[in-house]
Design a protein around this motif. Structure first.
Motif, PDB file in Angstrom:
ATOM      1  N   SER A   1       8.005  32.324  10.622  1.00  9.30           N
ATOM      2  CA  SER A   1       7.824  32.138  12.061  1.00  9.30           C
ATOM      3  C   SER A   1       7.188  30.785  12.361  1.00  9.30           C
TER       4      SER A   1
ATOM      5  N   TYR B   1      15.405  32.728  13.389  1.00  3.21           N
ATOM      6  CA  TYR B   1      15.443  33.231  12.020  1.00  3.21           C
ATOM      7  C   TYR B   1      16.613  34.209  11.953  1.00  3.21           C
TER       8      TYR B   1
ATOM      9  N   PHE C   1       8.091  38.696  15.309  1.00  4.10           N
ATOM     10  CA  PHE C   1       9.011  38.005  16.217  1.00  4.10           C
ATOM     11  C   PHE C   1       9.195  38.837  17.486  1.00  4.10           C
TER      12      PHE C   1
ATOM     13  N   ARG D   1      10.702  33.445  18.353  1.00  3.13           N
ATOM     14  CA  ARG D   1       9.380  33.606  18.957  1.00  3.13           C
ATOM     15  C   ARG D   1       9.448  33.769  20.468  1.00  3.13           C
TER      16      ARG D   1
END
Length: 218
Positions: A151, A160, A193, A211
């Motif tokens: 992250s 991601y 996340f 995020r």
């Protein structure tokens, strides 16, 4: 280009043997190609992009992602910069030979993210690709540590991207080979996340984590 290589002894000896015996040990699944094409449709078309793959193996997925996404960008846009990391020294040597314009690192994934700032200070990524690269995780704690580090490596608006065969994971995304998890893998990722999008298909789990909210692939 090989950026650096850590001596991991015989930790990845079985992978080294498999890669040495087969220059194309893993076939690039159509599901992975389809996911890259969906990502190409939502990524910026002009701004510089940087990609990282965790557990890149022989490099075919990362090279495909760079080529596919570069082909859909504005004519004057720079080709995405790409870095692949794997613990197999044989695989990374093959990557450096066959895809010399991409960057490669031989290292254990947790060690790589822990030491990232020492080797690549300030570098952040628009895409962190994980095509079954983290399937080695044996505990919930190790998953939390690794994903927390991932992250922190994302650029503003970065994603991601996790993809894994359903044959390896059970219906709760808990690794079949290991016990002791108090939650499933997706539950761990959701703690870290805030944004997640499920774009799984019949044979593969495919998740996009970020995020903050990013444009949907659907």
């Amino acid at each position: 280009m090989l950026l650096y290589s850590r001596d991991l002894g015989r930790t990845f000896a079985s992978y080294d043997s498999a890669y040495a015996a087969s220059p194309q040990h893993f076939v690039l699944a159509n599901s992975a190609k389809d996911l890259v094409q969906k990502l190409a449709a939502v990524l910026p078309t002009e701004a510089p992009l940087t990609f990282l793959e965790l557990g890149c193996g022989q490099g075919a997925f990362l090279e495909f992602a760079q080529r596919e996404i570069a082909g859909r960008r504005a004519p004057a846009a720079p080709v995405p910069r790409c870095l692949g990391v794997d613990g197999s020294s044989v695989a990374i040597a093959q990557c450096a030979e066959h895809f010399a314009k991409l960057d490669w690192v031989c290292d254990e994934l947790a060690q790589f993210v822990n030491d990232h700032e020492a080797h690549l200070p300030g570098q952040r990524y628009d895409l962190v690709l994980d095509k079954s690269g983290t399937t080695f995780l044996k505990s919930e704690e190790s998953a939390i540590r690794l994903l927390t580090s991932v992250s922190g490596l994302l650029a503003e608006g970065g994603r991601y991207v996790y993809i894994a065969s359903k044959s390896f994971y059970d219906d709760k995304l808990k690794p079949k080979a290991y016990a002791g998890w108090t939650t499933d893998w997706l539950g761990v990722a959701r703690r870290i996340f805030p944004y997640v999008e499920d774009v799984s298909d019949g044979g593969y789990y495919r998740f996009i984590f970020a995020r903050q909210a990013v444009p949907s692939l659907l």
